[in-house]
Every structure is written in structure tokens, then in C-alpha cells.
Design a protein around this motif. Structure first.
Motif, mmCIF file in Angstrom:
data_model
loop_
_atom_site.group_PDB
_atom_site.id
_atom_site.type_symbol
_atom_site.label_atom_id
_atom_site.label_comp_id
_atom_site.label_asym_id
_atom_site.label_seq_id
_atom_site.Cartn_x
_atom_site.Cartn_y
_atom_site.Cartn_z
ATOM 1 N N ILE A 420 -6.286 2.264 7.746
ATOM 2 C CA ILE A 420 -5.260 1.679 8.614
ATOM 3 C C ILE A 420 -4.159 2.713 8.787
ATOM 4 C CG2 ILE A 420 -3.550 -0.158 8.862
ATOM 5 C CD1 ILE A 420 -5.410 -1.950 7.237
ATOM 6 N N SER A 421 -4.044 3.243 9.984
ATOM 7 C CA SER A 421 -3.119 4.357 10.207
ATOM 8 C C SER A 421 -1.999 4.030 11.177
ATOM 9 C CB SER A 421 -3.890 5.581 10.720
ATOM 10 O OG SER A 421 -4.612 5.266 11.894
ATOM 11 N N GLU A 422 -2.140 2.981 11.971
ATOM 12 C CA GLU A 422 -1.130 2.651 12.972
ATOM 13 C C GLU A 422 -0.443 1.331 12.631
ATOM 14 O OE1 GLU A 422 -0.430 4.842 15.210
ATOM 15 O OE2 GLU A 422 -2.112 6.148 14.691
ATOM 16 N N GLY A 423 0.708 1.131 13.271
ATOM 17 C CA GLY A 423 1.413 -0.138 13.137
ATOM 18 C C GLY A 423 2.208 -0.239 11.853
ATOM 19 N N PRO A 424 2.776 -1.419 11.595
ATOM 20 C CA PRO A 424 3.676 -1.595 10.446
ATOM 21 C C PRO A 424 2.989 -1.451 9.098
ATOM 22 C CG PRO A 424 3.211 -3.704 11.499
ATOM 23 C CD PRO A 424 2.670 -2.646 12.409
ATOM 24 N N PHE A 425 1.652 -1.555 9.073
ATOM 25 C CA PHE A 425 0.934 -1.449 7.808
ATOM 26 C C PHE A 425 0.147 -0.134 7.708
ATOM 27 C CE2 PHE A 425 1.402 -5.956 8.842
ATOM 28 C CZ PHE A 425 2.123 -6.378 7.738
ATOM 29 N N GLY A 426 0.389 0.774 8.629
ATOM 30 C CA GLY A 426 -0.256 2.074 8.581
ATOM 31 C C GLY A 426 0.147 2.851 7.335
ATOM 32 N N HIS A 427 -0.707 3.799 6.928
ATOM 33 C CA HIS A 427 -0.492 4.473 5.655
ATOM 34 C C HIS A 427 0.751 5.357 5.637
ATOM 35 C CE1 HIS A 427 -2.664 7.644 7.902
ATOM 36 N NE2 HIS A 427 -2.090 8.492 7.090
ATOM 37 N N ARG A 428 1.279 5.707 6.790
ATOM 38 C CA ARG A 428 2.519 6.501 6.779
ATOM 39 C C ARG A 428 3.714 5.643 6.368
ATOM 40 N NH1 ARG A 428 -0.613 7.860 10.969
ATOM 41 N NH2 ARG A 428 -1.400 10.016 11.059
ATOM 42 N N ARG A 429 3.597 4.343 6.574
ATOM 43 C CA ARG A 429 4.677 3.427 6.180
ATOM 44 C C ARG A 429 4.379 2.738 4.855
ATOM 45 N NH1 ARG A 429 6.648 0.128 11.608
ATOM 46 N NH2 ARG A 429 6.877 1.926 12.986
ATOM 47 N N VAL A 430 3.102 2.483 4.590
ATOM 48 C CA VAL A 430 2.702 1.729 3.396
ATOM 49 C C VAL A 430 1.747 2.591 2.578
ATOM 50 C CG1 VAL A 430 1.535 -0.322 2.509
ATOM 51 C CG2 VAL A 430 2.947 -0.492 4.581
ATOM 52 N N ASN A 431 2.223 3.129 1.467
ATOM 53 C CA ASN A 431 1.353 3.892 0.578
ATOM 54 C C ASN A 431 1.923 3.879 -0.830
ATOM 55 O OD1 ASN A 431 2.849 6.635 0.067
ATOM 56 N ND2 ASN A 431 3.015 6.288 2.282
ATOM 57 N N ALA A 432 1.040 4.095 -1.798
ATOM 58 C CA ALA A 432 1.423 3.959 -3.201
ATOM 59 C C ALA A 432 2.399 5.039 -3.650
ATOM 60 C CB ALA A 432 0.170 3.985 -4.077
ATOM 61 N N TYR A 433 2.168 6.291 -3.264
ATOM 62 C CA TYR A 433 2.990 7.377 -3.782
ATOM 63 C C TYR A 433 4.445 7.236 -3.374
ATOM 64 C CZ TYR A 433 -0.946 10.052 -5.666
ATOM 65 O OH TYR A 433 -2.012 10.469 -6.410
ATOM 66 N N GLU A 434 4.681 6.835 -2.139
ATOM 67 C CA GLU A 434 6.060 6.674 -1.686
ATOM 68 C C GLU A 434 6.739 5.536 -2.432
ATOM 69 O OE1 GLU A 434 8.246 5.484 2.466
ATOM 70 O OE2 GLU A 434 6.700 7.049 2.535
ATOM 71 N N GLN A 435 6.009 4.441 -2.668
ATOM 72 C CA GLN A 435 6.618 3.283 -3.324
ATOM 73 C C GLN A 435 6.857 3.518 -4.810
ATOM 74 O OE1 GLN A 435 5.155 -0.641 -2.439
ATOM 75 N NE2 GLN A 435 4.560 -0.091 -0.349
ATOM 76 N N MET A 436 6.116 4.463 -5.403
ATOM 77 C CA MET A 436 6.315 4.748 -6.828
ATOM 78 C C MET A 436 7.740 5.194 -7.141
ATOM 79 S SD MET A 436 2.876 6.786 -7.968
ATOM 80 C CE MET A 436 1.252 6.014 -7.977
ATOM 81 N N VAL A 437 8.386 5.852 -6.197
ATOM 82 C CA VAL A 437 9.716 6.412 -6.455
ATOM 83 C C VAL A 437 10.824 5.604 -5.787
ATOM 84 C CG1 VAL A 437 8.835 8.733 -6.826
ATOM 85 C CG2 VAL A 437 9.446 8.028 -4.507
ATOM 86 N N GLN A 438 10.471 4.437 -5.245
ATOM 87 C CA GLN A 438 11.479 3.577 -4.626
ATOM 88 C C GLN A 438 11.806 2.433 -5.578
ATOM 89 O OE1 GLN A 438 9.751 2.312 -0.919
ATOM 90 N NE2 GLN A 438 10.180 4.243 0.116
#
Length: 565
Positions: A420-438
Motif C-alpha cells: 500500500i503506497s498511496e493515500g492516507p495509509f500508504g507506507h510513506r505516511r504509515v510505517n514502523a520505523y517512523e513511529q518507533m521514534v514518535q
């Protein structure tokens, strides 16, 4: 001594979709092994692996072609042995999917069975010269017209409760059951901690054909005996979507009371009423369901979840209740499945609202029994409704914002399923590595819930008691779920506000225990117990809950610190 599974937090992973270690586009056992530290860091104590057996993968691997072999695209037995060793080093139990109600039509047994009526494998399956009425309905009515399919080579019809490429095994045949015991023994000897057992009521239906005594539940008891030979803590987690009054049959408590059947049952009844409560912003359907819930046996438990790899099956609801859930979460036919459920992931159902998704997880972790997390739900992954049927919720794990979401280095057109690469759930917006540091990400919130839950000894030991809550200003607080777990002098109160508005509620607990402190909360609230409200002549402590907020409370002890966990 309490068995490990009663306090477990289970993470459900699809090996094909989790991580690709060799760049061929398919997730594999080695890739899973590399990510086990992620599961342990999240707080999971067990992992349930979807089928990785040799398979054509027309049904996500549930069309098994060889129960004792790993599909070559996913690895080999040596990879599994290494994965089990790594999991053990991390303190993770591993459960495998046990799929023995049917096989793939490519399984050696079926290929030999169809070759001749004299084949020793012929009676491994259910055959008939003409379609006959058996009372079995097709599980996928939008796809299959019936449960009988003509086989040209065999010159007979074979029965299939699921897809036509998944012929039913004749479990009334003792030789087939011997094969089942052989499969269980093999994997238990490999080091797994047990099985999630697929389609248990369908297996029992075939057992009744051999011996109708106790409704065919003797088969479940025999499975339990095989598991117990490898240690009393080997788990059988049954997929049993039946009315609650039938749970005792599958636990094996109808006559003995202590339980010699399934160790745990996936709790479809509470799952359905959880979504009804979310749809109505009203905790009462869930509380009523808990009141109607049978007590599990002493060493048994229910397993709770939000979403899994299948459709959200709503058959335990009335027509009116089902319509309410569909109106809230799946208004279009494209979002629905088989006339009975929803083929969406949790996050899109809740409009990607992190507050609501976190609240749903807080409710899950408040329920009695081990919680089961679907891979990707901890970061709010979406679905792909362009894919057929249940494939919509079976997409690669989104690790990073890079190519293929960090799942694979293969070209995109070679992936096992589209990322899933597009839209609000695309991987540029939703991914594990980014959320690990938030610090305020969904992943962070879910991890905090898991670790808090693991520190509460009461939740895996006793059944909760619903607590009466009222609005501090007067009136009922229907949106608030309040469950109190008490054990050996300590207790925890778990609150969840299903409404999209802030509430102040008066709690029906003893003010002598006040003040209370938060073990977990969606935001800082301060201690409870200073303010009170009078309800029905009783003075009650008042707690504040934000819109879609949650709080887990303990009383302070006399020294002014929170009770030890």
C-alpha cells in the motif's frame, strides 16, 4: 502455577507478508527471524504464524499441499529450526496454524485418491456418486454455489466446505486422524508451543460421522491428549465461531468441568459485540456480552482480538445489530464480504483516527484472556480493496518509507502482494520505523498498553466485574466501559470512553480505596479521588476521561505509592 498462555500477548504474523530476506518478493522464515526482536520490543510474548507449509497459496496458505514441508519460497525446515531457537532466546512462544479440516487439491493424498477408487488414499476424503444433502453450507457463498464438485479423473463428486480447491478430509477415518497426530507430533517435537487449530466445528462434524457420541467432541479430546504428551503447557487455540452456550463443548467442560478439550478459544462472540459497541459509541453491548459469557475452565482462557487475516465475521449479531456495524464501518458492498462481514483493516474502519484506534486497542487489552494483535495493526496499516475477497487485508508489512515499504528489495511487480503506497495509509505516511521514534505514535501507545497489561497479574487470572459508572452531573454514562479485576487483595480498574466527547464520571467503587493513580492513560489526568459526586445517596470518586480516552487505575496504598504489580 499459572500457565504461560493466560498472561500472553500474541502477535499474528504472515510469513509471506512480513519481511523478505533474499529479494525474491516473498516474505520468508529468515526474514521473520530477523524481525523477532521487533516483536519482543513491542512486548509480545508469543507469535502465531499463518501457514508457511508447501502450498499453491490460492487461499493464503490454508490450501496445504504438504503439512511437513516448508514452502520453498519461504525457506526450509532448517530455517524454521533456527527461527524457533531465536524465538526461544527472546522468550517468545511460537504457535503454528494447524490446518487439518481440508487440504489443497494439489496435496499428494488427494492426487493419489482421485487416481483410483482402490487407492489407499481414496477414503482420506469425502466422496459421493451424487451430491447429497449433509447440512454443510458453503463458507464462501459469493464464490462457491455448493459443497460438491465433480472430479473428472475420480469420476465422483468430492465435498469441500471451503473452496473447491480445498477438499474436505474424512476425519471419521482413523488413518486420517493418525496423519493428524503425526503432523502435531512433528511440529511439537520441532519446538513449537502449540497450534491455532483451523475450522474446529467442521472437524467435529466429520468426527460425528464416525461416532456421534458427545457430538463428535471426542476428536477434540484426542487432539488435546496428543498435545499434552509434549507438556501440559502445549496450547490448542481453537477457531470456534459458535454460540456461547456451545463453548463448554469445545473446552471439554460439559461433563468433566475441568476441561480436556481446547486450551483456548478465539472469542468471536465478544469480538462481534466489541465492534457493535464501537459502532454505537455504547459500552452496553460489550458489558451484556460479558454477562452472558461462560466461565472458561481453570486452565483455559478466551483469546481476544480486533482484526485478523479473514473477514470480520458478524454472524453472532442480530440483523439489526449487524446493520448498525455495517453502517458504521462498511457502507458499500465493496467493503463487505460473503453477506456476513467486513473485509477491511481496523485503521480504515476507524477513519485512520489514532485516538479511536488506540481506544479500540485499550478496550481489547481490557477484556479477559490473552489479546491477539494482527501484524500491522499496531501501526495502523490500511487495506487494499482492489484485491479480491479477504486478500484486501493481506498486504506486506510497512517497515519504512522507502521502496516497497522496506519489505523487499525485489521489483514491485514481483512482490507477493502490492504494498500500500498511496493515500492516507500508504507506507510513506504509515510505517514502523517512523513511529518507533514518535512518542505519541500509535505504535508507542500500543507498546505502552502491552507492557502495562503484562504488569497486571490480575488480568490473566480472574474474570472482570463490570463497574457501574454514572455521569458526575447525573445520568448514565453508557459510552464508558469500566471493568474491575480483583485478585488476592489487589485490583485494577480499566476505563475506556467510546464517545467523541470529554466525560466526567462517578465510579461505583469504594471511596475508602481512594485516591487512585493511573497505571496507564491516553494523557496525563492526575489522581482520582479528590473530587466526588453523590449518586443514589452514595459518595463516589470522580474520574475525567477525554474523548476516546482510556485509563487504567489502581488505588494508592497507605504509604502513598501505587500497589505493586
Amino acid at each position: 502455577m499459572t500457565s504461560w498462555y493466560r498472561h500472553a500477548v500474541v502477535y499474528q504474523a504472515d510469513v509471506r507478508m512480513f519481511h523478505d530476506s533474499d529479494g525474491d518478493g516473498w516474505g520468508d522464515v529468515r526474514g521473520l527471524t530477523r524481525r523477532l526482536d521487533y516483536l519482543r520490543g513491542l512486548g509480545a510474548t508469543a507469535v502465531w504464524l499463518l501457514p508457511f507449509y508447501a502450498s499453491p497459496f490460492r487461499d493464503g496458505g490454508y490450501d496445504v499441499a504438504d503439512h511437513l514441508a516448508v514452502d520453498p519460497r519461504l525457506g526450509d525446515l532448517a530455517d524454521v529450526a533456527r527461527m524457533l531457537e531465536a524465538a526461544d532466546d527472546l522468550g517468545l512462544h511460537v504457535l503454528l496454524d494447524l490446518v487439518c479440516q481440508h487440504t489443497s487439491d494439489q496435496h499428494r493424498w488427494f492426487q493419489e485418491a482421485r487416481s483410483s477408487r482402490k487407492s489407499p488414499y481414496r477414503d482420506y476424503y469425502v466422496w459421493s456418486d451424487e451430491p447429497v444433502e449433509t447440512g454443510v453450507e458453503p463458507m464462501f457463498p459469493d464464490v462457491e454455489d455448493g459443497v460438491w464438485t465433480w472430479d473428472e479423473e475420480a469420476q465422483q463428486f468430492y465435498r469441500h466446505s471451503f473452496y473447491s480447491f480445498e477438499p474436505d478430509l474424512a476425519l471419521d477415518n482413523p488413518r486420517v486422524r493418525d496423519e493428524l497426530w503425526r503432523i502435531m507430533t512433528f511440529w511439537l517435537r520441532m519446538g513449537v508451543s502449540g497450534f491455532r487449530v483451523d475450522a474446529v466445528p467442521h472437524m467435529v462434524e466429520r468426527a460425528r460421522a464416525a461416532d456421534p457420541s458427545d457430538g463428535g467432541q471426542w476428536l477434540v479430546r484426542e487432539m488435546r491428549q496428543v498435545a499434552d504428551r509434549h507438556g501440559r503447557d502445549a496450547v490448542l487455540l481453537g477457531e470456534v465461531d459458535v454460540e456461547p452456550q456451545e463453548y463448554a463443548d469445545y473446552f471439554g467442560t460439559r461433563d468433566t468441568g475441568d476441561g480436556d478439550g481446547m486450551t483456548m478459544l478465539l472469542d468471536f462472540y465478544l469480538n462481534n459485540h466489541l465492534f457493535l459497541a464501537l459502532a454505537r459509541d455504547d459500552a452496553r453491548p460489550l458489558v451484556d456480552a460479558l454477562h452472558r459469557h461462560p466461565q472458561p475452565p481453570r486452565h483455559g482462557a478466551y483469546a481476544q482480538w480486533l482484526r485478523n487475516h479473514d473477514e470480520l465475521d458478524l454472524e453472532q449479531l442480530t440483523d439489526v445489530e449487524r446493520d448498525d456495524v455495517l453502517k458504521a464501518f462498511a457502507r458499500t458492498e465493496r467493503e463487505q464480504a460473503y453477506g456476513r462481514g467486513i473485509r477491511r483493516r481496523l485503521a480504515p474502519m476507524l477513519d485512520g483516527d489514532v485516538r479511536r484506534i488506540a481506544l479500540a486497542h485499550a478496550v481489547l487489552f481490557s477484556l479477559p484472556g490473552p489479546p491477539v494483535l494482527r501484524y500491522g495493526d499496531e501501526i495502523g496499516m490500511g487495506d487494499d480493496l482492489s484485491l479480491p475477497e479477504r486478500e484486501a487485508v493481506r498486504t506486506p508489512m510497512q517497515w519504512t518509507d522507502g521502496p516497497n515499504a522496506g519489505f523487499s528489495t525485489a521489483p514491485a511487480d514481483r512482490l507477493v502482494a502490492p504494498v500500500i503506497s498511496e493515500g492516507p495509509f500508504g507506507h510513506r505516511r504509515v510505517n514502523a520505523y517512523e513511529q518507533m521514534v514518535q512518542p505519541d505514535s500509535l505504535l508507542t501507545k500500543v507498546g505502552q498498553m502491552i507492557r502495562a497489561r503484562l504488569g497486571l497479574r490480575e488480568t490473566g487470572t480472574v474474570t472482570p466485574e463490570p463497574v457501574d459508572v454514572r455521569l458526575a452531573s447525573g445520568g448514565s454514562a453508557h459510552p464508558v466501559l469500566a471493568l474491575r479485576y480483583a485478585h488476592e487483595g489487589s485490583w485494577v480498574l480499566m476505563l475506556a470512553n467510546l464517545a467523541d466527547e470529554d466525560l466526567e464520571v462517578a465510579l461505583g467503587v469504594d471511596t475508602a480505596d481512594a485516591p487512585f493513580v493511573d497505571v496507564l492513560a491516553d494523557q496525563p489526568y492526575g489522581q482520582v479521588g479528590g473530587a466526588t459526586a453523590t449518586v443514589d445517596g452514595q459518595r463516589r470518586p470522580v474520574a475525567r476521561l477525554a474523548a476516546h480516552g482510556y485509563r487504567w487505575l489502581r488505588p494508592r496504598d497507605r504509604h502513598g505509592v501505587c500497589e505493586a504489580t
